[in-house]
Design a protein around this motif. Structure first.
Motif, PDB file in Angstrom:
ATOM      1  N   MET A   1       0.845  -1.203   0.000  1.00  0.00           N
ATOM      2  CA  MET A   1       0.000   0.000   0.000  1.00  0.00           C
ATOM      3  C   MET A   1       0.881   1.255   0.000  1.00  0.00           C
ATOM      4  O   MET A   1       1.756   1.392   0.854  1.00  0.00           O
ATOM      5  N   LEU A   2       0.666   2.137  -0.982  1.00  0.00           N
ATOM      6  CA  LEU A   2       1.487   3.350  -1.093  1.00  0.00           C
ATOM      7  C   LEU A   2       0.737   4.550  -0.517  1.00  0.00           C
ATOM      8  O   LEU A   2      -0.405   4.811  -0.891  1.00  0.00           O
ATOM      9  N   ILE A   3       1.398   5.249   0.402  1.00  0.00           N
ATOM     10  CA  ILE A   3       0.741   6.399   1.035  1.00  0.00           C
ATOM     11  C   ILE A   3       1.565   7.665   0.799  1.00  0.00           C
ATOM     12  O   ILE A   3       2.793   7.670   0.974  1.00  0.00           O
ATOM     13  N   LEU A   4       0.846   8.739   0.447  1.00  0.00           N
ATOM     14  CA  LEU A   4       1.458  10.065   0.338  1.00  0.00           C
ATOM     15  C   LEU A   4       1.221  10.760   1.674  1.00  0.00           C
ATOM     16  O   LEU A   4       0.073  10.867   2.123  1.00  0.00           O
TER      17      LEU A   4
ATOM     18  N   VAL B   1       6.848  16.349   2.402  1.00  0.00           N
ATOM     19  CA  VAL B   1       5.966  15.359   1.777  1.00  0.00           C
ATOM     20  C   VAL B   1       6.782  14.099   1.480  1.00  0.00           C
ATOM     21  O   VAL B   1       7.948  14.191   1.086  1.00  0.00           O
ATOM     22  N   ALA B   2       6.160  12.931   1.705  1.00  0.00           N
ATOM     23  CA  ALA B   2       6.874  11.669   1.483  1.00  0.00           C
ATOM     24  C   ALA B   2       5.945  10.634   0.872  1.00  0.00           C
ATOM     25  O   ALA B   2       4.719  10.728   0.981  1.00  0.00           O
ATOM     26  N   VAL B   3       6.563   9.639   0.252  1.00  0.00           N
ATOM     27  CA  VAL B   3       5.824   8.469  -0.217  1.00  0.00           C
ATOM     28  C   VAL B   3       6.401   7.259   0.506  1.00  0.00           C
ATOM     29  O   VAL B   3       7.613   7.011   0.445  1.00  0.00           O
ATOM     30  N   VAL B   4       5.544   6.551   1.240  1.00  0.00           N
ATOM     31  CA  VAL B   4       5.998   5.398   2.021  1.00  0.00           C
ATOM     32  C   VAL B   4       5.116   4.192   1.692  1.00  0.00           C
ATOM     33  O   VAL B   4       3.891   4.318   1.571  1.00  0.00           O
ATOM     34  N   GLU B   5       5.764   3.034   1.568  1.00  0.00           N
ATOM     35  CA  GLU B   5       5.027   1.808   1.229  1.00  0.00           C
ATOM     36  C   GLU B   5       4.891   0.932   2.482  1.00  0.00           C
ATOM     37  O   GLU B   5       5.875   0.680   3.191  1.00  0.00           O
ATOM     38  N   ASP B   6       3.690   0.475   2.729  1.00  0.00           N
ATOM     39  CA  ASP B   6       3.392  -0.468   3.822  1.00  0.00           C
ATOM     40  C   ASP B   6       3.952  -0.050   5.179  1.00  0.00           C
ATOM     41  O   ASP B   6       4.424  -0.884   5.959  1.00  0.00           O
ATOM     42  N   GLY B   7       3.955   1.238   5.455  1.00  0.00           N
ATOM     43  CA  GLY B   7       4.368   1.737   6.766  1.00  0.00           C
ATOM     44  C   GLY B   7       5.844   1.631   7.029  1.00  0.00           C
ATOM     45  O   GLY B   7       6.301   1.844   8.155  1.00  0.00           O
TER      46      GLY B   7
ATOM     47  N   SER C   1      10.337   8.229  -1.000  1.00  0.00           N
ATOM     48  CA  SER C   1      10.853   9.604  -1.072  1.00  0.00           C
ATOM     49  C   SER C   1      10.483  10.290   0.229  1.00  0.00           C
ATOM     50  O   SER C   1       9.524   9.904   0.901  1.00  0.00           O
ATOM     51  N   ASN C   2      11.283  11.293   0.608  1.00  0.00           N
ATOM     52  CA  ASN C   2      11.029  12.005   1.865  1.00  0.00           C
ATOM     53  C   ASN C   2      11.603  13.409   1.698  1.00  0.00           C
ATOM     54  O   ASN C   2      12.734  13.677   2.073  1.00  0.00           O
ATOM     55  N   VAL C   3      10.799  14.301   1.094  1.00  0.00           N
ATOM     56  CA  VAL C   3      11.288  15.647   0.784  1.00  0.00           C
ATOM     57  C   VAL C   3      10.944  16.584   1.949  1.00  0.00           C
ATOM     58  O   VAL C   3       9.784  16.712   2.332  1.00  0.00           O
ATOM     59  N   ILE C   4      11.983  17.210   2.507  1.00  0.00           N
ATOM     60  CA  ILE C   4      11.775  18.112   3.646  1.00  0.00           C
ATOM     61  C   ILE C   4      12.352  19.471   3.278  1.00  0.00           C
ATOM     62  O   ILE C   4      13.556  19.588   3.035  1.00  0.00           O
TER      63      ILE C   4
ATOM     64  N   SER D   1       9.901   9.563  -5.879  1.00  0.00           N
ATOM     65  CA  SER D   1       9.460   8.208  -5.514  1.00  0.00           C
ATOM     66  C   SER D   1       9.358   7.301  -6.742  1.00  0.00           C
ATOM     67  O   SER D   1       9.351   6.076  -6.615  1.00  0.00           O
ATOM     68  N   GLY D   2       9.234   7.937  -7.920  1.00  0.00           N
ATOM     69  CA  GLY D   2       9.067   7.153  -9.144  1.00  0.00           C
ATOM     70  C   GLY D   2       7.616   6.747  -9.371  1.00  0.00           C
ATOM     71  O   GLY D   2       7.320   5.995 -10.304  1.00  0.00           O
ATOM     72  N   PHE D   3       6.708   7.235  -8.543  1.00  0.00           N
ATOM     73  CA  PHE D   3       5.281   6.940  -8.709  1.00  0.00           C
ATOM     74  C   PHE D   3       4.526   8.210  -9.110  1.00  0.00           C
ATOM     75  O   PHE D   3       5.067   9.316  -9.030  1.00  0.00           O
TER      76      PHE D   3
END
Ligand code: KG4
Ligand code: ZN
Length: 335
Positions: A1-4, A15-21, A26-29, A66-68
């Protein structure tokens, strides 16, 4: 599961994109430190205006790295509390818009729960454990039963720990953010130069309460009174002595909580968990497994929001578009 995951509660637009918690794609700060440091603190009006300017491009960058694409996301999560309301509203409204336009489910997240989730992005940790959540606005010693079930054992009766670092740094014109500069200066100073008092809160009947206003007053207004004349009065010595007292207040209570609740795991999170003395003193405490986020995940970031959100989405939880922002923590249990 991909979450923004979007975070705009204070002076970081992230903003970040994380898969399965767990898996950070990606983690842009982006930080507004440069814009606020002339004022030695965050100016809420400036913060929210900058979030409005930055949030679209930070989100675009996080997706690109993130490539997504947005359409690949299974959920959009955003911090809605606690924080500066004007800043929170920017992230919240933006996330609602993204969700409404794309049809992707939307969820609001508590920033403090996300801070104590941050180490889960890097380690496998079992519940329950003692949590130490310390930031610019909060100092919480808690028992954590699950990602959403947190019982507050003790908190501050006045200022937060990070706030004390920021105010001491501001008074002595050391720079901003205070925690980072004091941590750096303290490495060159002697913690024995000042013997600052620790708060006595025994009359309040809760051994896990903390207080920082007395320490702050001692460091700012009563320096001479607590000075050990064998050492010179320098910024480095003030920083080292203040830092030792401020952090010892936390570690003493955190270890006591772990012992009294029969828990060997201690998990820290929040900006102050980046403090080098806090990290070394808790890691040196014998008989405990201590977990700290890596430096990038201590302070505000979108990965902790996206990571925590996965667990709610997995349970089918979503938020309503009528949810608003709040400056206060909510959903923590107290005795
Ligand atoms: O979690 P955070 O980035 O934002 C809030 O949620 O408030 O925490 C910011 C706080 C500031 O008070 C900052 O001075 C403090 O964390 N901080 C530190 C260190 N790095 C940041 N405090 C002590 N030592 C540090 N190394
Ligand atoms: Zn924070």
């Amino acid at each position: 599961m991909l979450i923004l995951g979007l975070e705009s509660s204070c002076d970081e637009c992230a903003v970040a994109v994380v898969e399965d918690g767990k898996k950070i794609h990606s983690n842009v700060i982006t930080t507004q430190i440069d814009q606020h440091k002339v004022f030695n603190g965050v100016v809420p009006e400036i913060a929210s205006r900058l979030h409005t300017e930055w949030i679209y491009s930070v989100t675009e960058k996080a997706l690109e790295e993130s490539g997504f694409t947005l359409q690949d996301m299974d959920g959009i999560a955003v911090t809605s509390r606690p924080g500066l309301v004007g800043s929170l509203l920017v992230g919240l409204s933006f996330a609602k818009g993204l969700s409404a336009a794309s049809g992707i489910p939307f969820l609001t997240i508590d920033h403090m729960k996300a801070h104590v989730y941050a180490p889960f992005l890097e380690y496998d940790i079992e519940y329950p454990f003692i949590g130490l959540i310390v930031s610019g606005g909060h100092s919480i010693i808690c028992k954590v039963y699950s990602f959403d079930d947190i019982e507050v054992l003790g908190t501050t009766v006045d200022d937060a720990c990070g706030e004390a670092f920021d105010k001491v740094a501001k008074h002595y014109n050391l720079g901003y953010p205070g925690g980072v500069v004091i941590d750096r200066l303290a490495k060159e100073g002697n913690p024995k130069a000042f013997h600052f008092p620790q708060p006595d809160l025994s009359k309040r009947g809760n051994p896990y309460l903390v207080s920082y206003s007395g320490l702050k007053t001692a460091v700012i207004n009563q320096l001479e009174q607590f000075h050990n004349k064998n050492y010179p009065i320098t910024n480095e010595n003030i920083a080292a002595s203040f830092q030792k007292t401020a952090i010892d207040i936390l570690t003493k209570r955190t270890i006591k909580a772990a012992k009294e609740h029969g828990l060997s795991r201690i998990v820290a999170g929040g900006g102050v968990s980046a403090n080098s003395y806090l990290r070394s003193s808790l890691k040196e405490a014998k008989g405990f497994d201590t977990y700290f986020p890596s430096m990038k995940l201590c302070t505000d970031n979108g990965a902790m929001i996206a990571g925590l959100a996965y667990h709610y989405f997995k349970e089918g939880k979503v938020s309503s578009y009528s949810e608003s922002a709040s400056s206060r923590v909510s959903g923590f249990k107290t005795k």
